[in-house]
Design an enzyme around this catalytic site. Structure first.
Site, PDB file in Angstrom:
ATOM      1  N   PHE A  54      38.774  40.672  51.452  1.00 36.41           N
ATOM      2  CA  PHE A  54      38.972  42.120  51.427  1.00 36.41           C
ATOM      3  C   PHE A  54      38.278  42.690  50.201  1.00 36.41           C
ATOM      4  CE2 PHE A  54      41.030  46.107  50.370  1.00 36.41           C
ATOM      5  CZ  PHE A  54      41.008  46.759  51.586  1.00 36.41           C
ATOM      6  N   ASP A 104      35.100  39.193  42.985  1.00 33.40           N
ATOM      7  CA  ASP A 104      35.909  40.398  43.149  1.00 33.40           C
ATOM      8  C   ASP A 104      37.295  40.099  42.593  1.00 33.40           C
ATOM      9  OD1 ASP A 104      37.435  42.553  43.874  1.00 33.40           O
ATOM     10  OD2 ASP A 104      36.742  42.643  45.943  1.00 33.40           O
ATOM     11  N   LYS A 151      42.465  48.180  40.469  1.00 33.07           N
ATOM     12  CA  LYS A 151      43.921  48.052  40.541  1.00 33.07           C
ATOM     13  C   LYS A 151      44.642  48.119  39.192  1.00 33.07           C
ATOM     14  CE  LYS A 151      44.686  46.461  45.185  1.00 33.07           C
ATOM     15  NZ  LYS A 151      43.549  45.958  45.927  1.00 33.07           N
TER      16      LYS A 151
HETATM   17  C1  LIG Z   1      42.391  46.487  46.685  1.00 29.02           C
HETATM   18  C2  LIG Z   1      41.145  45.698  46.681  1.00 29.02           C
HETATM   19  C3  LIG Z   1      39.891  46.312  46.841  1.00 29.02           C
HETATM   20  C4  LIG Z   1      39.736  47.787  47.146  1.00 29.02           C
HETATM   21  O1  LIG Z   1      40.221  48.594  46.145  1.00 29.02           O
HETATM   22  P1  LIG Z   1      40.450  50.174  46.440  1.00 29.02           P
HETATM   23  O2  LIG Z   1      40.813  50.732  45.114  1.00 29.02           O
HETATM   24  O3  LIG Z   1      41.531  50.271  47.456  1.00 29.02           O
HETATM   25  O4  LIG Z   1      39.154  50.695  46.969  1.00 29.02           O
HETATM   26  C5  LIG Z   1      38.762  45.517  46.753  1.00 29.02           C
HETATM   27  N1  LIG Z   1      38.850  44.199  46.530  1.00 29.02           N
HETATM   28  C6  LIG Z   1      40.028  43.573  46.369  1.00 29.02           C
HETATM   29  C7  LIG Z   1      40.057  42.104  46.086  1.00 29.02           C
HETATM   30  C8  LIG Z   1      41.217  44.294  46.453  1.00 29.02           C
HETATM   31  O5  LIG Z   1      42.390  43.666  46.324  1.00 29.02           O
END
Ligand SMILES: *Cc1c(COP(=O)(O)O)cnc(C)c1O
Length: 396
Positions: A136, A220, A249
Site C-alpha cells: 500500500f 516506504d 503519518k
Molecule cells: C498510509 C500509507 C500511505 C499513504 O499515506 P496517505 O497520507 O494516506 O496518502 C502510503 N504508504 C504507506 C506504507 C502507508 O501506510
C-alpha cells in the site's frame, strides 16, 4: 447532537467512500478519546499510526499554537526556520542527505517515484517501477498503480510503467531486472497488507541487487517510520540504507505532513524546477513535526517502544496459547498484527463495544498501532478486554 445524529448528517453529505463507524469524537488526550456523548475510549489505532506521541501532546499543541500566531505559510520561494530545523533533524535520524516535504503519504511516494525516474533517465535507463503484491502506497493514480488490484478497479486507464511481484520472493524480482527498471519500492513492514515484515535476508538481497544494477531502492516507511517500530525507521532493524525513504503519518503527529529523503546520488539528478509544492513543509506543519520528534527523544520513546512491544507480544502469546483463534502474532515495535483464523472485523466491533479502538486490516488481521506513549495500565486493560472478546467469540 449525539453520535447517531451526526453520523446521519455526515452520511447525507460526505462522498460515500468510507463506511464510517457511527461514533463522533470530540476530544483526545494521550491514548484516550471521548465521543460526543461523553463516553471514553482507549485508542490502539492512533489515527492509523499517526499520533505516535499521543493525542494532543502538550508540546505539539504548544508548537502549533505559537507558530500559528507567528507565521503559518510563506510558499517554498522562501526559507523558513522550522523547515530548515526539521530538514536537519530528518537528515540526522535517517542518515540520508536531502529532504523534500509534501502534505501526505501518497504525495511523498509520488515525489519519490518522480525523482527515482529522473535519476534513472539521467543514466539512460527506463522508468519502470517494481512494487510488491499486497503493498500500500496511497490512493493517487500512480500510487494505486503500485498497489493492490482492488484499489485500481474502475479507475483505468492506469498510469503505465508499473509492475508488481510477490513480496518476500527474491526470484520474482530477479526475473524482472532489466535496463527498463528505474526503482523498486517496498515497505520494510507491509502495514495495510496485514503487518507483514520483510525477511531480513530477502531485504539485504534486494538492496544488493539494486546496487549491482543501478536500480533505485525506495523504502516506504510512511507507517513504519518515526519510532513506530522502536527505532527511528524500520530500516534500522534491518541495517539497510535505501536510496529514497518516504515518511508521513507519525511525522506531524496529526498535522498533515509527508516527506521523502534521498541520498546525494539521487539528488544530483534533480535540477531547479523538477518538482514542487505550494503547502509542503510550511512553517506550521514543520513546527508540529519538530515538536513530535523532540518528544520522541525527550521521553525516550525509542527504547520504551521496544520494551512495551516485548511486553505486549508476551501477553498476546499468553492469549495465543489460550485461544486457538490466534494464528500468529507479527510485527515490530508497536506495529503489531494479531492474525486470526476468521475475519477480524467482528473482533474489532466487539472491542469497540467495550470502549477499545483497534483496526481490522487484510481481512483477518487485528492491527495494533497505539501511541508510543501508551501506558502499561492501558495495555493491560486492552489485553484483559481482548481476553474477554476472544473468550466470547470462542464459545460462539
Ligand atoms: C498510509 C500509507 C500511505 C499513504 O499515506 P496517505 O497520507 O494516506 O496518502 C502510503 N504508504 C504507506 C506504507 C502507508 O501506510
Amino acid at each position: 447532537m449525539n453520535n447517531q445524529e451526526l453520523y446521519l448528517k455526515d452520511k447525507a453529505q460526505y462522498l460515500p467512500t468510507f463506511n464510517r463507524i457511527p461514533i463522533t469524537f470530540v476530544k483526545g488526550q494521550g491514548s484516550k478519546l471521548w465521543d460526543i456523548e461523553g463516553k471514553e475510549y482507549l485508542d490502539l489505532l492512533a489515527g492509523i499510526a499517526v499520533t505516535n506521541v499521543g493525542h494532543c501532546h502538550p508540546k505539539v499543541v504548544k508548537a502549533i499554537q505559537s507558530q500559528a500566531a507567528e507565521l503559518m505559510h510563506i510558499s517554498n520561494f522562501f526559507v523558513s526556520p522550522p523547515q530548515v530545523a526539521l530538514s536537519e533533524l530528518l537528515v540526522n535520524i535517517s542518515g540520508l542527505s536531502r529532504v523534500f516535504f509534501a502534505n501526505s503519504g501518497a504525495e511523498a511516494v509520488e515525489g519519490a517515484i518522480k525523482v527515482a525516474r529522473r535519476y534513472a533517465h539521467s543514466k539512460g535507463r527506463g522508468g519502470k517501477i517494481i512494487s510488491m503484491e499486497n503493498s500500500f502506497h496511497g490512493r493517487t493514480l500512480a500510487t494505486i498503480a503500485t498497489g493492490q488490484a482492488k484499489y485500481q478497479e474502475g479507475f483505468g486507464p492506469m498510469p503505465t510503467g508499473f509492475a508488481q511481484v510477490p513480496f518476500n520472493n527474491l526470484e520474482a524480482i530477479q526475473n524482472q531486472i532489466s535496463d527498463d527498471v528505474a526503482a523498486i519500492i517496498v515497505e520494510p513492514i507491509q502495514g495495510e497488507g496485514g503487518i507483514r515484515p520483510a525477511d531480513a535476508a530477502y531485504l539485504k538481497e534486494v538492496h544488493a541487487l539494486c546496487q549491482a544494477n543501478d536500480i533505485v531502492l525506495i523504502f516506504d516507511e510512511i507507517q513504519s517510520g518515526i519510532a513506530r517500530t522502536g527505532h527511528w525507521f524500520a530500516k534500522d532493524h534491518y541495517g539497510i540504507q535505501p536510496d529514497i525513504l518516504t515518511s508521513a503519518k507519525g511525522l506531524g503527529n496529526g498535522m498533515p505532513i509527508g516527506a521523502f529523503l534521498c541520498n546525494e546520488k539521487i539528488a544530483s539528478a534533480i535540477k531547479f524546477g523538477d518538482h514542487g509544492t505550494t503547502f509542503g513543509g510550511n512553517p506550521l506543519a514543520t513546527s508540529a513535526a519538530i515538536a513530535a520528534l523532540e518528544v520522541i527523544v525527550e521521553e525516550g520513546l525509542l527504547k520504551e517502544t521496544r520494551e512495551k512491544s516485548a511486553w505486549l507480544i508476551d501477553q498476546l502469546k499468553v492469549l495465543q496459547v489460550k485461544y486457538p483463534q490466534i494464528k500468529e502474532i507479527r510485527g515490530l515495535g508497536l506495529m503489531l498484527g494479531v492474525v486470526l483464523d476468521t475475519p477480524a472485523l467482528p473482533y474489532m466491533q466487539a472491542l469497540l463495544q467495550k470502549g477499545i479502538i483497534a483496526n481490522a486490516t487484510a481481512e483477518n488481521v487485528l492491527r495494533l498501532v497505539p501511541a508510543l506513549t501508551i501506558s502499561y495500565e492501558e495495555l493491560q486493560k486492552f489485553i484483559h478486554t481482548l481476553d474477554d472478546v476472544l473468550h466470547a467469540m470462542n464459545s460462539k
